[in-house]
Enzyme design. Structure first.
Site, PDB file in Angstrom:
ATOM      1  N   HIS A 186       9.656   9.315  -3.415  1.00 47.58           N
ATOM      2  CA  HIS A 186       8.708   9.431  -2.102  1.00 47.58           C
ATOM      3  C   HIS A 186       8.803  10.295  -1.347  1.00 47.58           C
ATOM      4  O   HIS A 186       8.071  10.966  -0.060  1.00 47.58           O
ATOM      5  CB  HIS A 186      10.119   8.254  -1.893  1.00 47.58           C
ATOM      6  N   GLU A 222       0.281  -4.774  -1.264  1.00 51.26           N
ATOM      7  CA  GLU A 222       0.671  -4.287  -2.674  1.00 51.26           C
ATOM      8  C   GLU A 222       0.167  -5.681  -3.085  1.00 51.26           C
ATOM      9  O   GLU A 222       0.585  -6.541  -2.432  1.00 51.26           O
ATOM     10  CB  GLU A 222       2.287  -4.340  -2.665  1.00 51.26           C
ATOM     11  N   ASP A 271      -5.152  -7.115  -4.025  1.00 52.03           N
ATOM     12  CA  ASP A 271      -5.291  -6.254  -5.030  1.00 52.03           C
ATOM     13  C   ASP A 271      -6.192  -4.788  -3.699  1.00 52.03           C
ATOM     14  O   ASP A 271      -7.021  -5.233  -3.367  1.00 52.03           O
ATOM     15  CB  ASP A 271      -6.131  -6.704  -6.085  1.00 52.03           C
ATOM     16  N   ASP A 326       0.652   5.016  -4.266  1.00 50.41           N
ATOM     17  CA  ASP A 326       1.715   4.512  -5.015  1.00 50.41           C
ATOM     18  C   ASP A 326       1.855   3.600  -6.354  1.00 50.41           C
ATOM     19  O   ASP A 326       2.337   2.419  -5.302  1.00 50.41           O
ATOM     20  CB  ASP A 326       2.991   4.507  -3.593  1.00 50.41           C
ATOM     21  N   THR A 359       1.395   1.697 -10.370  1.00 50.09           N
ATOM     22  CA  THR A 359       1.705   2.143 -10.915  1.00 50.09           C
ATOM     23  C   THR A 359       0.761   2.984 -12.468  1.00 50.09           C
ATOM     24  O   THR A 359      -0.393   2.929 -11.522  1.00 50.09           O
ATOM     25  CB  THR A 359       1.632   0.689 -11.974  1.00 50.09           C
TER      26      THR A 359
HETATM   27  N1  SAM Z   1       6.385   5.004  -7.777  1.00 51.61           N
HETATM   28  C1  SAM Z   1       5.750   4.656  -8.693  1.00 51.61           C
HETATM   29  C2  SAM Z   1       5.021   4.987 -10.220  1.00 51.61           C
HETATM   30  O1  SAM Z   1       5.002   6.771  -9.301  1.00 51.61           O
HETATM   31  O2  SAM Z   1       5.255   4.066 -11.243  1.00 51.61           O
HETATM   32  C3  SAM Z   1       5.917   3.167  -8.305  1.00 51.61           C
HETATM   33  C4  SAM Z   1       5.583   2.322  -7.768  1.00 51.61           C
HETATM   34  S1  SAM Z   1       5.453   0.510  -7.204  1.00 51.61           S
HETATM   35  C5  SAM Z   1       6.467   0.189  -7.493  1.00 51.61           C
HETATM   36  C6  SAM Z   1       3.604   1.034  -8.156  1.00 51.61           C
HETATM   37  C7  SAM Z   1       3.543  -0.359  -7.593  1.00 51.61           C
HETATM   38  O3  SAM Z   1       1.721  -1.284  -7.264  1.00 51.61           O
HETATM   39  C8  SAM Z   1       3.791  -2.270  -7.701  1.00 51.61           C
HETATM   40  O4  SAM Z   1       4.326  -2.989  -7.156  1.00 51.61           O
HETATM   41  C9  SAM Z   1       2.446  -2.850  -8.035  1.00 51.61           C
HETATM   42  O5  SAM Z   1       2.535  -4.253  -8.357  1.00 51.61           O
HETATM   43  C10 SAM Z   1       1.497  -1.938  -7.557  1.00 51.61           C
HETATM   44  N2  SAM Z   1      -0.014  -2.337  -7.560  1.00 51.61           N
HETATM   45  C11 SAM Z   1      -0.100  -2.118  -8.961  1.00 51.61           C
HETATM   46  N3  SAM Z   1      -1.724  -2.037  -8.519  1.00 51.61           N
HETATM   47  C12 SAM Z   1      -1.956  -2.396  -7.819  1.00 51.61           C
HETATM   48  C13 SAM Z   1      -3.698  -3.028  -7.260  1.00 51.61           C
HETATM   49  N4  SAM Z   1      -4.540  -3.384  -7.601  1.00 51.61           N
HETATM   50  N5  SAM Z   1      -3.123  -2.853  -6.159  1.00 51.61           N
HETATM   51  C14 SAM Z   1      -1.994  -2.912  -4.980  1.00 51.61           C
HETATM   52  N6  SAM Z   1      -1.055  -2.802  -5.636  1.00 51.61           N
HETATM   53  C15 SAM Z   1      -0.928  -2.344  -6.923  1.00 51.61           C
END
Ligand code: SAM
Length: 282
Positions: A62, A106, A137, A155, A157
């Site tokens: 972070h 998110e 999304d 940030d 997944t």
């Molecule tokens: N630090 C982590 C990493 O590098 O893998 C990522 C942390 S954060 C928990 C990742 C977030 O992205 C998740 O909460 C997930 O729900 C979100 N996410 C995945 N696809 C997304 C999308 N299309 N739009 C918004 N958020 C999304």
């Protein structure tokens, strides 16, 4: 009886953490969420069986995803964070009094709910009055944004499941249109060591390179991520992250960090030859 959390970093390599307690487990509309506690890494969150954030090493990821772009352009006022529902990125952004607004997009509201419950320190920044949370999304959200942000931080997944769309040419093109003149895009850019991650690194680099004049990768060492060698992407049509960086100005802010510092800012863009080769072959 010992309990271990394991995930595969390649078909033949497994990463395991000894677990004290499983605190939470649920299947949401988007993914499986698990929260466990461990001696080594404290409380940690996994999504679809992959480590996302751990109490004891989250500061590395972070700090690097926030302080590098913020040190390049101290005029950053409007920020968009896509993903990041665990609050760690917003937590660091909230340290900058010059930032006027932070939109957090998110897709899964349960991630944020669970992180508020089990990671209260990490999510504290979400209550900053400058933060607006949108549970939707990011791929869709960005389509209607024009010349709106000075910084976009992706940030997300990994590039499968809900995160897949956040690694596409269409998405990066929309990010470029959503940025104001001199805007910066930073994204978590996977890892160079194991084949699958290296593949996705090359694909991502190729797509971003096609949209922004400057696209440079930088690295950090994150024990809980595959191979521990993690990359971030810095993209902009105006700024070079090393040439246009004034260490003095950032140091004068007097921000407390445990990983980022202004010497490391220059060093983290110096990549190993095998990584440079991956990028050139992309
Ligand atoms: N630090 C982590 C990493 O590098 O893998 C990522 C942390 S954060 C928990 C990742 C977030 O992205 C998740 O909460 C997930 O729900 C979100 N996410 C995945 N696809 C997304 C999308 N299309 N739009 C918004 N958020 C999304």
């Amino acid at each position: 009886m010992e309990l271990w959390y394991s995930e595969n970093h390649s078909p033949d390599v497994r990463f395991s953490v000894k677990v004290d307690k499983q605190l939470y487990s649920a299947e949401t509309e988007f993914q499986r969420i698990d929260v466990m506690t461990s001696e080594e890494f404290g409380t940690f969150l996994t999504l679809d069986g992959l480590m996302m954030v751990a109490e004891k090493d989250e500061f590395i990821y972070h700090e690097m995803i926030v302080h590098v772009p913020m040190a390049v352009n101290p005029e950053i006022k409007k920020v968009l964070v896509i993903g990041g529902g665990d609050g760690g990125t917003v937590n660091r952004l909230a340290l900058y009094k010059t930032i006027e607004s932070i939109d957090l997009v998110e897709i899964d509201s349960e991630v944020t709910e669970v992180c508020r419950r089990f990671f209260p320190k990490l999510t504290a920044g979400l209550d900053d009055p400058r933060v607006n949370i949108h549970f939707e999304d990011g791929l869709r959200f960005i389509r209607s944004c024009r010349n709106k942000y000075d910084l976009i931080i992706v940030d997300s997944t990994d590039p499968f499941g809900p995160g897949e769309g956040l690694f596409t040419r269409e998405f990066y093109g929309n990010c470029s249109r959503a940025l104001r003149d001199g805007g910066i895009l930073v994204n978590q850019h996977e890892s160079p060591y194991y084949d699958d991650y290296a593949e996705s690194l090359m694909r991502t680099h190729r797509r971003i390179k096609g949209v922004f004049k400057v696209h440079r990768l930088y690295q950090a060492h994150i024990p809980t991520y595959p191979s521990g060698h993690w990359l971030f992407g810095f993209a902009s049509d105006r700024f070079d992250p090393v040439a246009d960086f004034d260490a003095e100005r950032w140091n004068a802010l007097g921000l407390e960090t445990r990983y980022y510092n202004t010497e490391l800012h220059k060093g983290c863009f110096a990549l190993p030859n095998y990584v440079k080769e991956l990028i050139n072959n992309a």
